[in-house]
Design an enzyme around this catalytic site. Structure first.
Site, PDB file in Angstrom:
ATOM      1  N   GLY A   1      46.700  43.088  36.288  1.00  0.00           N
ATOM      2  CA  GLY A   1      46.403  43.441  34.904  1.00  0.00           C
ATOM      3  C   GLY A   1      47.498  43.043  33.942  1.00  0.00           C
ATOM      4  O   GLY A   1      47.217  42.538  32.849  1.00  0.00           O
TER       5      GLY A   1
ATOM      6  N   GLY B   1      44.235  44.566  42.127  1.00  0.00           N
ATOM      7  CA  GLY B   1      44.400  45.068  43.497  1.00  0.00           C
ATOM      8  C   GLY B   1      43.683  44.180  44.498  1.00  0.00           C
ATOM      9  O   GLY B   1      44.216  43.853  45.567  1.00  0.00           O
TER      10      GLY B   1
ATOM     11  N   ARG C   1      35.592  40.929  31.182  1.00  0.00           N
ATOM     12  CA  ARG C   1      34.911  41.289  32.431  1.00  0.00           C
ATOM     13  C   ARG C   1      33.397  41.155  32.279  1.00  0.00           C
ATOM     14  O   ARG C   1      32.707  40.875  33.262  1.00  0.00           O
ATOM     15  CB  ARG C   1      35.299  42.693  32.863  1.00  0.00           C
ATOM     16  CG  ARG C   1      36.675  42.687  33.483  1.00  0.00           C
ATOM     17  CD  ARG C   1      37.016  44.012  34.089  1.00  0.00           C
ATOM     18  NE  ARG C   1      38.134  43.850  35.017  1.00  0.00           N
ATOM     19  CZ  ARG C   1      38.976  44.801  35.339  1.00  0.00           C
ATOM     20  NH1 ARG C   1      38.846  45.993  34.809  1.00  0.00           N
ATOM     21  NH2 ARG C   1      39.949  44.577  36.199  1.00  0.00           N
TER      22      ARG C   1
ATOM     23  N   LYS D   1      57.319  47.732  41.296  1.00  0.00           N
ATOM     24  CA  LYS D   1      57.801  48.210  42.599  1.00  0.00           C
ATOM     25  C   LYS D   1      57.695  47.208  43.730  1.00  0.00           C
ATOM     26  O   LYS D   1      56.687  46.531  43.877  1.00  0.00           O
ATOM     27  CB  LYS D   1      56.968  49.424  43.008  1.00  0.00           C
ATOM     28  CG  LYS D   1      57.269  50.659  42.214  1.00  0.00           C
ATOM     29  CD  LYS D   1      56.437  51.753  42.798  1.00  0.00           C
ATOM     30  CE  LYS D   1      56.642  53.079  42.135  1.00  0.00           C
ATOM     31  NZ  LYS D   1      55.576  53.986  42.553  1.00  0.00           N
TER      32      LYS D   1
HETATM   33  P1  AMP Z   1      53.032  46.494  38.326  1.00  0.00           P
HETATM   34  O1  AMP Z   1      51.903  47.402  37.984  1.00  0.00           O
HETATM   35  O2  AMP Z   1      53.750  46.837  39.577  1.00  0.00           O
HETATM   36  O3  AMP Z   1      52.656  45.027  38.239  1.00  0.00           O
HETATM   37  O4  AMP Z   1      54.130  46.756  37.202  1.00  0.00           O
HETATM   38  C1  AMP Z   1      53.928  46.458  35.859  1.00  0.00           C
HETATM   39  C2  AMP Z   1      54.868  47.285  35.051  1.00  0.00           C
HETATM   40  O5  AMP Z   1      56.188  47.026  35.482  1.00  0.00           O
HETATM   41  C3  AMP Z   1      54.818  46.988  33.570  1.00  0.00           C
HETATM   42  O6  AMP Z   1      54.339  48.109  32.890  1.00  0.00           O
HETATM   43  C4  AMP Z   1      56.281  46.704  33.210  1.00  0.00           C
HETATM   44  O7  AMP Z   1      56.666  47.351  32.024  1.00  0.00           O
HETATM   45  C5  AMP Z   1      57.029  47.285  34.377  1.00  0.00           C
HETATM   46  N1  AMP Z   1      58.326  46.642  34.568  1.00  0.00           N
HETATM   47  C6  AMP Z   1      58.581  45.342  34.734  1.00  0.00           C
HETATM   48  N2  AMP Z   1      59.911  45.126  34.818  1.00  0.00           N
HETATM   49  C7  AMP Z   1      60.511  46.321  34.676  1.00  0.00           C
HETATM   50  C8  AMP Z   1      61.872  46.728  34.666  1.00  0.00           C
HETATM   51  N3  AMP Z   1      62.862  45.861  34.798  1.00  0.00           N
HETATM   52  N4  AMP Z   1      62.136  48.052  34.510  1.00  0.00           N
HETATM   53  C9  AMP Z   1      61.113  48.918  34.378  1.00  0.00           C
HETATM   54  N5  AMP Z   1      59.811  48.594  34.387  1.00  0.00           N
HETATM   55  C10 AMP Z   1      59.512  47.303  34.524  1.00  0.00           C
END
Ligand code: AMP
Length: 395
Positions: free
Chosen positions: A352, A375, A38, A199
């Site tokens: 990230g 974001g 950064r 999510k």
């Molecule tokens: P995000 O911040 O929504 O991009 O989510 C990233 C996080 O999602 C990472 O820390 C991953 O470990 C988690 N993640 C990805 N796939 C899975 C899964 N199948 N089950 C649980 N966590 C997950």
């Protein structure tokens, strides 16, 4: 698509005090910077200002000090590192608007650089307080926003201050916006979007918007299970948002109606607990047993996704394919990163975790653009207006 906001090139900065909002929110361990990307991303703008005889006053946030002075979140390590990168002294103020901030900024000579303390040591920063913005503005003659990573936040140093000074963007923001906007609005086709991460609810806006634009949408990671369940299959104890099943069905219908190829995992790497050392197995996507959870996409899914990626003209990727922090469940994310790197397509990585994955697997130099804002890049992909950009002067 060219950004319609003024940049540092559109304004005379010579002998002017220029307040530059950077995103120096770097990871620290035991007071040491563990990744300075950064800081290096902000160098083109800072170098330009130095060469053009500006008096450069930098500011940023670091972490979440919650409006309190907290030495743990001091920007001093950033001043030291930046000084090394620039090969010149970076004077460090002990506050943002008070203390030595005033005296240092008023005695700054042409071509000199200083850094204000963490703007979030004042609670007024995140409240976008008008008086605080005004005090910040009083230190300078010109405002430059180059903090892409916080440009989706309407805070004093990203937005409020722009009402009191001529306000333009720096080269990092210009590059980020042009890359991301071009990728979705004027892409070399086929345009393939890859979304993963935890999510669906975090990415509904992006999926909805991208369905109007992409040729192929690939969904992996924890998000995929809500779609798999919405198709009527068991997902065991995998991450799943039951209140989003209806929405997931609608999004799949929308994809069909728009002739967007919608790819979900066809096989899954499962475990009998959310634990790196739990018993594991590979199963078809529709055979996840009760009490097991999907932690990564399987090899057939990687192949299927890699095939679509290999023929892409443009790729936008945000979010890992599984729990990539655990080596055992990082294969899906590694394979996708490798496929993107090998594709020859214009590739834009945001978020990230996908960015961390690309660095971890040493593929960063194979990507066309790695966004410095998770974001902010998602909101841009959603077609939203970013307040830190909207506040700048039009061309
Ligand atoms: P995000 O911040 O929504 O991009 O989510 C990233 C996080 O999602 C990472 O820390 C991953 O470990 C988690 N993640 C990805 N796939 C899975 C899964 N199948 N089950 C649980 N966590 C997950």
């Amino acid at each position: 698509m060219v950004l319609n906001k003024k940049t540092v090139r559109d304004i005379d900065v010579s002998s002017k005090k220029v307040l530059v909002r950077c995103d120096f929110n770097v990871p620290l361990k035991d007071g040491k910077i563990t990744n300075d990307k950064r800081i290096s991303a902000s160098l083109p703008t800072i170098d330009y200002l130095i060469k053009n005889n500006a008096k450069v006053i930098l500011c940023s946030h670091l972490g979440r000090p919650k409006g309190q002075v907290n030495p743990e979140f001091s920007l001093r390590p950033v001043a030291d590192r930046l000084g090394e990168l620039l090969g010149k002294e970076v004077k460090m103020a002990d506050d943002v608007i008070e203390g030595s901030a005033q005296s240092l900024s008023s005695s700054l000579k042409d071509g000199e650089v200083m850094l204000l303390e963490n703007v979030r040591f004042h609670k007024e920063e995140t409240e976008n307080d008008q008086e605080f913005s005004k005090s910040l503005a009083s230190l300078a003659d010109i405002y430059v926003n180059d903090a892409f990573g916080t440009s989706h936040r309407a805070h004093s140093s990203t937005t409020g201050v722009a009402s009191f000074l001529p306000a333009v963007c720096g080269f990092l923001i210009q590059k980020e916006i042009e890359f991301i906007n071009n990728a979705v609005n004027d892409p070399k086709r086929p345009l393939v979007a890859i979304l993963g991460g935890a999510k669906v609810s975090d990415k509904i806006g992006v999926i909805t918007e991208l369905l109007n634009k992409v040729d192929t949408l690939i969904v992996g990671g924890g998000m995929a299970y809500t779609f798999i369940k919405a198709m009527g299959y068991n997902v065991g104890t995998s991450l799943c948002e039951d209140d989003k099943l209806q929405l997931a069905s609608e999004l799949m219908e929308k994809a069909k109606a728009a002739s967007v190829e919608f790819l979900l995992p066809v096989d899954i790497h499962i475990a009998d607990a959310f634990d790196e050392n739990a018993a594991d197995a590979f199963v078809d996507f529709d055979k996840i047993p009760d009490d097991w959870n999907g932690l990564d996409i399987g090899p057939l899914s990687s192949q299927l996704f890699a095939k679509a990626i290999s023929s892409a003209g443009t790729i936008v990727w945000n979010g890992p394919m599984g729990v990539f922090e655990w080596d055992k469940y990082s294969n899906g994310t590694v394979e996708i990163a490798k496929a993107v790197a090998a594709s020859g397509a214009i590739s834009i990585i945001g978020g990230g975790d996908s960015t961390a994955a690309v660095y971890k697997f040493d593929l960063a130099d194979k990507m066309s653009h790695i966004s410095t804002g998770g974001g902010a890049s998602l909101e841009l992909l959603e077609g939203m207006e970013l307040p830190g950009i909207a506040a700048l002067n039009d061309k």
